[in-house]
Structures are given as C-alpha cells and as structure tokens.
Design a protein around this motif. Sequence first.
Motif, PDB file in Angstrom:
ATOM      1  N   MET A 113      42.194  15.875  14.876  1.00 26.28           N
ATOM      2  CA  MET A 113      43.131  17.118  15.341  1.00 26.28           C
ATOM      3  C   MET A 113      43.972  17.187  14.297  1.00 26.28           C
ATOM      4  O   MET A 113      44.517  18.305  14.007  1.00 26.28           O
ATOM      5  CB  MET A 113      43.589  16.753  16.782  1.00 26.28           C
ATOM      6  N   GLY A 146      38.033  17.271  17.249  1.00 24.73           N
ATOM      7  CA  GLY A 146      38.884  16.260  17.718  1.00 24.73           C
ATOM      8  C   GLY A 146      39.461  16.568  18.962  1.00 24.73           C
ATOM      9  O   GLY A 146      39.853  15.682  19.940  1.00 24.73           O
ATOM     10  N   LYS A 147      39.628  17.859  19.370  1.00 24.81           N
ATOM     11  CA  LYS A 147      40.068  18.052  20.771  1.00 24.81           C
ATOM     12  C   LYS A 147      39.205  17.786  21.780  1.00 24.81           C
ATOM     13  O   LYS A 147      39.349  17.278  23.030  1.00 24.81           O
ATOM     14  CB  LYS A 147      40.544  19.581  20.702  1.00 24.81           C
ATOM     15  N   LYS A 148      37.768  18.204  21.475  1.00 28.70           N
ATOM     16  CA  LYS A 148      36.914  18.001  22.442  1.00 28.70           C
ATOM     17  C   LYS A 148      36.514  16.487  22.740  1.00 28.70           C
ATOM     18  O   LYS A 148      36.285  16.154  23.934  1.00 28.70           O
ATOM     19  CB  LYS A 148      35.426  18.545  21.965  1.00 28.70           C
ATOM     20  N   ASN A 177      38.807  14.015  22.111  1.00 30.67           N
ATOM     21  CA  ASN A 177      40.061  13.466  22.374  1.00 30.67           C
ATOM     22  C   ASN A 177      40.277  12.341  21.239  1.00 30.67           C
ATOM     23  O   ASN A 177      40.790  11.382  21.388  1.00 30.67           O
ATOM     24  CB  ASN A 177      40.100  12.570  23.707  1.00 30.67           C
ATOM     25  N   PHE A 223      39.501  20.188  14.029  1.00 30.56           N
ATOM     26  CA  PHE A 223      40.502  20.250  15.209  1.00 30.56           C
ATOM     27  C   PHE A 223      39.606  20.329  16.188  1.00 30.56           C
ATOM     28  O   PHE A 223      40.173  19.746  17.542  1.00 30.56           O
ATOM     29  CB  PHE A 223      41.467  21.530  14.742  1.00 30.56           C
ATOM     30  N   LEU A 224      38.867  21.330  16.516  1.00 25.84           N
ATOM     31  CA  LEU A 224      38.069  21.550  17.694  1.00 25.84           C
ATOM     32  C   LEU A 224      37.126  20.059  18.077  1.00 25.84           C
ATOM     33  O   LEU A 224      37.057  19.852  19.241  1.00 25.84           O
ATOM     34  CB  LEU A 224      37.049  22.735  17.761  1.00 25.84           C
ATOM     35  N   VAL A 257      42.744  11.687  17.670  1.00 22.34           N
ATOM     36  CA  VAL A 257      43.706  12.480  17.234  1.00 22.34           C
ATOM     37  C   VAL A 257      43.756  12.575  15.712  1.00 22.34           C
ATOM     38  O   VAL A 257      44.271  13.787  15.382  1.00 22.34           O
ATOM     39  CB  VAL A 257      45.023  11.414  17.706  1.00 22.34           C
TER      40      VAL A 257
END
Length: 87
Positions: free
Chosen positions: A49, A40-42, A44, A37-38, A46
Amino acid sequence: MKAQKVPPTAKPSTLPHVDANSLLASLFISSIGMVAFLYGKKQNRVPQMVIGLTLMVYTYLLSSVAWMFGIAVALLALLWFVVRLGW
C-alpha cells in the motif's frame, strides 16, 4: 504586413509545459502503483500500500522521464527486498 499588438490586459500563460512522454510515463507508473495499492489493501499488506501510493503520487512532482523510471525501479526494488524479508 503589420505586427499584431498584444492588448495590455492579456496575461502570459501560466500553464506548465506538459510533455507527452512524461505524461505517458506518469500514467504507466501510476497504474503500476494503483495495482500495488489495491493488492495491498485487499491483502492487508502495508508495504504494497505504501509503495503503491508513493508510485501514484510522486510522478506529479517530476517532469523528467528518466527520473520517473529511475525512482520507480528503486521503489519496486525496495518493495521486493522488503517482501523478501518477510513483511
């Protein structure tokens, strides 16, 4: 020796039975989900995440270690396949 009487106001325990193996499996799988998740968040991304969030949440709904690892392997294989497709 006399048998001890249970007071009439005593309630049976309603806490769920927690197995050490399922707790450790949940911690392990959720930590993999947190990393995904981290990442994917960093970046961008999807798919990372969504799969990471799913890995963090679903382990709280299951008590079987085999099902936890089976679903984790399936989700990670799905993530690998989706990334190979170019998402």
